[in-house]
Design an enzyme around this catalytic site. Sequence first.
Site, PDB file in Angstrom:
ATOM      1  N   SER A   1     -20.809  42.357 -18.822  1.00 42.97           N
ATOM      2  CA  SER A   1     -21.408  43.662 -18.567  1.00 42.97           C
ATOM      3  C   SER A   1     -20.559  44.782 -19.171  1.00 42.97           C
ATOM      4  O   SER A   1     -20.454  44.889 -20.385  1.00 42.97           O
ATOM      5  CB  SER A   1     -21.620  43.851 -17.061  1.00 42.97           C
ATOM      6  OG  SER A   1     -22.500  44.918 -16.795  1.00 42.97           O
TER       7      SER A   1
ATOM      8  N   HIS B   1     -28.081  38.817 -13.632  1.00 37.88           N
ATOM      9  CA  HIS B   1     -27.016  39.527 -14.330  1.00 37.88           C
ATOM     10  C   HIS B   1     -25.639  38.965 -14.009  1.00 37.88           C
ATOM     11  O   HIS B   1     -24.753  38.957 -14.860  1.00 37.88           O
ATOM     12  CB  HIS B   1     -27.079  41.010 -13.964  1.00 37.88           C
ATOM     13  CG  HIS B   1     -26.068  41.855 -14.664  1.00 37.88           C
ATOM     14  ND1 HIS B   1     -25.964  41.921 -16.038  1.00 37.88           N
ATOM     15  CD2 HIS B   1     -25.081  42.671 -14.173  1.00 37.88           C
ATOM     16  CE1 HIS B   1     -24.982  42.743 -16.373  1.00 37.88           C
ATOM     17  NE2 HIS B   1     -24.438  43.207 -15.267  1.00 37.88           N
TER      18      HIS B   1
END
Length: 327
Positions: free
Chosen positions: A143, A305
């Site tokens: 990320s 995610h």
Amino acid sequence: MLGLASSASAFRHACSGCARRIRVPVSASAPVSQRFRAVGARTSSPFSTVSLAYDLHEPAKPAADKETSPIIVMHGLFGSKKNNRTISKVLARDLGRHVYAVDLRNHGESPHDHRHDYTAMAADVADFIRQHGLKEATLIGHSMGAKTAMTLALHEPDLVANLIAVDNAPVDARLGSDFARYIVGMKKIDEADVTRQAEADKILEPYEKSLAIRQFLLGNLHRPAAVDGADGAQKTQKFRVPLSILAKALDHLGDFPFKDPGEVRFSKPALFVRGTKSKYVPDEVIPLIGQFFPMFELVDVDAGHWLISENPEAFRQAVIRFLEPRE
């Protein structure tokens, strides 16, 4: 997005659940980018780097000549090196390489600084590599850490042998509103002078229903050292991360410092790992990834995610296949 959507469907089938190299036609070799001090994310002024806290995971049986070609693992927003402890140990064991799990600026035990953007974070990691005399480093970032790794690879490719970007892409994207909501809840916890994590969790629950995400955020709580000469630590728990600094940075953490892949690219191996249940790397950005990183591979993992923690074995296998020597 840059007229790339028309190419998306061709990649969806080719990349689903497999590690396959995708080559995207690019123009002639681009010039190497300037040093960090010359190019800032939003300013050309010089800025100070910070010395990053880290955990070193050493393999029991080091592979030959791997002491100076380490793996550097970088967490995402609100994360820290402790989130990557398990995968770092596993990779050190399986690859026989030294693994450095770092705390990026304004996170974990690393220093705080008013500037929080990818150019600054990448410069910190570049200094870390030089200070430790590391050569041929592999960068793994999730990320926010993924965009940090991409920025460093494009800025100073000589410091990087290859990179693994986990569930993020080299594009400008709007950061989800949930991050701003988290900061509101976390500030309320700081103001409440809680002494137990259960108290903090109760305050945070209206801002995030997922217990797993709340536990991840509350992992940033600690008991500060006592002040005024008193012994021991304070009873109240506070957040290590500087919430005000991160709140101001949120509007730009979806950005990527490079806009034109015709000006700079990283022509060494790169692996992009995305979660099939995540929206961070949509199909339409895949051709753009190939323009910045022409030697890239793409692997889809059955996860959201937070894929390293959601499906660690699939992630481990993807990394091992990418990093193991090829004949």
